[in-house]
Design a protein around this motif. Structure first.
Motif, PDB file in Angstrom:
ATOM      1  N   LYS A 107       0.870  -1.107  -0.152  1.00 53.89           N
ATOM      2  CA  LYS A 107      -0.241  -0.120   0.023  1.00 53.89           C
ATOM      3  C   LYS A 107       1.022   1.356   0.079  1.00 53.89           C
ATOM      4  N   ARG A 109     -17.570   6.168   7.801  1.00 53.10           N
ATOM      5  CA  ARG A 109     -16.910   4.864   7.835  1.00 53.10           C
ATOM      6  C   ARG A 109     -17.441   3.896   8.717  1.00 53.10           C
ATOM      7  N   MET A 113      -7.519  -0.873   7.532  1.00 53.65           N
ATOM      8  CA  MET A 113      -8.352  -0.097   6.703  1.00 53.65           C
ATOM      9  C   MET A 113      -8.601  -0.713   5.422  1.00 53.65           C
ATOM     10  N   MET A 114      -7.477  -1.408   5.109  1.00 55.97           N
ATOM     11  CA  MET A 114      -7.563  -2.281   3.822  1.00 55.97           C
ATOM     12  C   MET A 114      -8.478  -3.545   4.090  1.00 55.97           C
ATOM     13  N   PHE A 134     -11.832   0.418   3.617  1.00 52.83           N
ATOM     14  CA  PHE A 134     -11.766   1.927   3.539  1.00 52.83           C
ATOM     15  C   PHE A 134     -10.397   2.216   2.710  1.00 52.83           C
ATOM     16  N   GLU A 135      -9.622   1.526   2.443  1.00 53.54           N
ATOM     17  CA  GLU A 135      -8.197   1.733   1.715  1.00 53.54           C
ATOM     18  C   GLU A 135      -8.282   0.621   0.517  1.00 53.54           C
ATOM     19  N   THR A 174      -3.272   1.311   8.378  1.00 52.43           N
ATOM     20  CA  THR A 174      -3.497   1.027   7.065  1.00 52.43           C
ATOM     21  C   THR A 174      -3.793  -0.438   6.868  1.00 52.43           C
ATOM     22  N   TYR A 228       0.294   5.580  -0.242  1.00 53.13           N
ATOM     23  CA  TYR A 228      -0.630   6.530  -0.446  1.00 53.13           C
ATOM     24  C   TYR A 228      -0.438   7.641  -1.516  1.00 53.13           C
ATOM     25  N   THR A 247      -2.749  -1.061  -3.106  1.00 47.68           N
ATOM     26  CA  THR A 247      -2.004  -0.791  -4.269  1.00 47.68           C
ATOM     27  C   THR A 247      -1.575  -2.270  -4.966  1.00 47.68           C
TER      28      THR A 247
END
Ligand SMILES: Nc1ncnc2c1ncn2[C@@H]1O[C@H](COP(=O)(O)OP(=O)(O)OP(=O)(O)O)[C@@H](O)[C@H]1O
Ligand SMILES: [Mg+2]
Lengths: 369, 416
Positions: A20, B312, A57-58, A62-63, A54, A22, A66
């Protein structure tokens, strides 16, 4: 500590080669391969900025990774929106909806799923009972204490029986007593409901007491993932050894390796035998790691050749009640710590010349720091 | 346990709390004192003056004092007695000499059309005080109107010290000769329509501002700070030019030879120029443009404070984006929507310049009439009464808003 009776070996979540970034310049998560087992309590532990949030969140959606893929129950979820993932999440700041009452907050995940009114009422009541806040059902979040809000956030994330619950430093804002209370509460819920929990924390004490397994993050990479005792007793690299608990470091050069054992010449003289864990060939640099409670202080030469023995000068004795911390000046480490059991410091005075002794298998040769 | 606590224990807790609060309240009062004093002189006193003017009835008592005294016991039936006629004759002559008669004549003319002529011509013709006992026939002889009951009820109704005449007139009501409240004659009953028009335009502009402003505020609140600041400059840009300039710019753009019509004709979309200005469309357009920032700013400030964590959280709890918006985001913006709507609506119903410049005759709002009465006819009473009605409706709205806002007051659930 061992929740193994609940954790199965069945994998619920699998990260494969996840990266990932940003900003398109550097990777916040460098290479993540991680299996989360069904029913286990997995903690992501690591210093600030190491990519824990992070990662969470993945997983929550929410993310977007990559690179790489995340599987939830063997289904790739890279392109699945968050609301379809059925993952409960407890946010660091709780994120209780301020315009809804406690009851409405907890009912929210059920009502968006179209559960009938009667069933919602029943399940919300049960959830509020579980967190012992049934009497505050009609309050707004702003009228609750931090600990109560935390419990509501927990109830809200659990009431729809999600396959997986994510918690991002849920206890960070609480004071020590409340934090310890909530740790037990969460642990109890995990065990009674058979939840799979991914938990993020800064606090290694919290991680060690609560987790089935801990993934130690640093610099976007999982350094080691293991059971808490294994992590503490058998760190695989210097970062983990120094991050989890106290550790003494001795730097030196590998002399020879033989059947898992390594002879290391310390930079400041003397040689030590250690477990060869994470080292290069002869001539390469290494850092030895020794836990302070695995070291003894000898005033004379005991003659025991199975032990590593180094001369040292006692510089300080710090009385800590249940144990005493001795600080010594040894070749290679001017602040070598030794934890002495209560009473064992009798006869020692600062300034005294002594020996420190530790067994080779309590000394791990790791990558140089 | 400390001595102080024991000593205070016999004082009830409520009283002690009050005492400790008092110091804080005094300090707060001290801090707002300068502003309060300023507001008193620039706002409260002028406002009170305006409201007083809307009921003040000073002209007739001052100009015709003896007549007013003589009519005090008149029951309004038939004609008053000889003494009243004599007093009127004396008052008229005195007022004519003092030059104050037109003041009373103007006031009485509001009640009975043509009274100005009656009063002024009688005064002109009245060379000397009639002999005792002949005042009645003398006056009726000079002007037959003095033989009509309506003339005398008019004087009595305007004999102060306060009158409901202006306030009633502001809502198209009046009193008949018997003092009962009735609808004003058709040709004078225009204000209700004007008020309705004012509120219609106010509501229309508010809705337009909300519809246009909400997405912009949302965008601004959710952009990174750097870019949102840049966009904010564009939102605030209208504040940098004067209202008049902006309104005139709309005239340039919307008139029949203007940019819009020119482009549409050139493109062949229309043959005849569209009528875009000097009508309701122009008013809505120009006022919405002018008032939009007043909607965007409160919305923006409320939206900025809504943590993205809520959306969220809603998503993680299974709410699709639209559900999350309606059930989680929108309710939290209501304080902003309320404040923005109230602000825009209150500003809109007071608008004057813009409708005057880009609206037609049928688009003039209440302020235009207030301006007309203050500057053209110098009818302060009616101007003040119209202002008072406008103020009252604004106050009612603000109170309703306050009640609603208080009812759903919340403290944030986010603890940082
Ligand atoms: N939205 C974002 N945009 C850009 N960079 C980000 C964003 N979120 C996090 N980062 C960067 O990614 C790195 C890892 O962040 P992350 O939040 O995952 O750390 P963390 O391990 O959760 O740390 P902490 O323990 O402080 O919460 C940090 O260097 C951070 O600055
Ligand atoms: Mg974090």
């Amino acid at each position: 500590m061992d929740g193994g009776m609940i954790a199965t070996t069945e994998t619920l979540v699998r990260f494969t080669g996840v990266q990932k970034s940003y900003d398109g310049e550097h990777l916040v998560v460098k290479s993540l391969d991680l299996d989360i087992r069904k029913g286990e309590f997995l903690t992501l532990l690591g210093p600030s900025g190491s990519g824990k949030t992070t990662t969470l969140m993945m997983l929550a959606g929410f993310e977007v990774p990559t690179q790489g893929e995340i599987f939830l129950a063997d289904r790739p979820i890279k392109n699945m929106p968050p609301h379809k993932r059925d993952i409960g999440m407890v946010f660091q700041n709780y994120a209780l909806f301020p315009h809804l009452t406690i009851e409405e907050n907890v009912a929210f995940p059920l009502s968006v799923r179209g559960v009938s009114k009667a069933e919602i009422k029943e399940r919300v009541a049960a959830a509020l009972d579980m967190i012992k806040l049934g009497n505050l059902a009609n309050r707004r979040p702003g009228q609750l204490s931090g600990g109560q809000q935390q419990r509501v956030a927990l109830a809200r994330a659990l009431v729809f029986n999600p396959a997986l619950v994510l918690m991002d430093e849920p206890l960070g804002a609480l004071d020590k007593r409340l934090r310890e209370h909530m740790q037990l509460e969460i642990k109890r819920l995990h065990e009674t409901m058979g939840l799979t929990v991914v938990y993020v924390t800064h606090d290694q004490g919290e991680a060690l007491t609560m987790s089935d397994r801990i993934a130690v993050f640093n610099d976007g990479i999982v350094q080691q993932i293991d059971r808490p005792d294994a992590l503490y007793e058998r760190p695989v690299n210097s970062f983990v050894a120094n991050f989890i608990g106290e550790s003494n470091v001795l730097s030196g050069v590998v002399e020879n390796i033989e059947q898992g054992w390594v002879r290391v010449a310390l930079d400041t003289g003397g040689t030590v035998t250690a477990l060869a864990v994470n080292i290069g060939g002869p001539g390469s640099r290494t850092s030895l790691s020794v836990r302070p409670e695995r070291v003894a202080i000898e005033t004379g030469d005991s003659g025991d050749t199975t032990m590593n023995r180094l001369p040292a000068t006692l510089t300080d004795l710090i009385y800590l009640g249940d144990h005493t911390l001795a600080v010594l000046h040894t070749p290679g480490n001017p602040e070598f710590m030794v934890k002495l059991p209560a009473g064992a410091y009798a006869g020692l005075v600062p300034g005294q010349d002594v020996y420190i002794a530790f067994r080779p298998d309590d000394c791990r040769a790791l990558d140089p720091v | 346990m400390t001595a102080a606590f024991v000593a205070g224990a016999d004082v009830p807790l409520k009283r002690r709390l009050k005492r400790s609060e008092r110091a804080r309240q005094l300090r707060a009062l001290g801090l707002v004192m300068p502003l309060l004093a300023f507001l008193l002189f620039t706002f409260v006193i002028p406002l009170a003056g305006m409201i007083w003017k809307s009921v003040d009835d000073w002209e007739v008592p001052q100009v015709l004092p003896h007549t007013v005294a003589a009519l005090e016991h008149w029951n309004g039936q038939g004609l008053p007695d000889e003494a009243a006629y004599a007093a009127l004759a004396a008052d008229m002559r005195a007022a004519r000499d003092a030059g104050t008669l037109p003041v009373a004549a103007k006031r009485l003319n509001y009640v009975v059309n043509g009274f100005r002529t009656t009063l002024l011509s009688t005064a002109r013709k009245l060379k000397e005080q009639p002999a005792p006992g002949t005042a009645k026939e003398t006056l009726i002889g000079l002007t037959p109107a003095w033989g009509e009951r309506e003339s005398w009820t008019a004087i009595k109704s305007a004999s102060g010290p306060v009158t409901s005449y202006y306030l009633l007139a502001a809502v198209d009501l009046t009193r008949n000769a018997d003092g009962a409240i009735v609808s004003a004659p058709e040709d004078q009953a225009i204000y209700r329509d004007v008020f309705i028009r004012t509120f219609t335009i106010g509501i229309g502009v508010t809705v337009l501002c909300l519809v246009l402003g909400f997405p912009v505020a949302y965008l601004l609140a959710n952009l990174p700070t750097g870019r949102s600041n840049l966009l904010m400059i564009f939102v605030l840009l209208p504040f940098w030019t004067s209202l008049l300039v902006r309104t005139c710019a709309w005239i340039v753009i919307l008139q029949s030879e203007g940019i819009v019509n020119g482009s549409l004709q050139w493109l062949g979309v229309i043959d005849e120029p569209l009528r875009l200005i000097y009508n309701r469309f122009g008013v809505y357009m120009a006022m919405t443009h002018v008032l939009l920032p007043f909607m965007i700013l409160p919305l923006y400030s409320v939206m900025r404070s809504i943590s993205p964590a809520y959306m969220r959280a809603a998503a993680s709890l299974g709410a699709p984006p639209t559900t999350a918006f309606w059930r989680i985001y929108l309710p939290q913006t209501i304080p902003g929507i309320g404040a923005g709507c109230l602000l825009v609506f209150i500003l809109a119903i007071g608008y004057y310049i813009t409708p005057a410049l880009v609206g037609g005759a049928a688009d003039q709002m209440i302020s235009a009439f207030i301006a007309f009465y203050t500057t053209e006819t110098v009818n302060w009473g009616l101007a003040s009464a119209l202002g008072a009605v406008l103020l009252l409706s604004t106050l009612v709205l603000a109170t309703v808003y306050g009640k609603l806002a208080l009812g759903r007051q919340t403290t944030g659930g986010l603890k940082n």
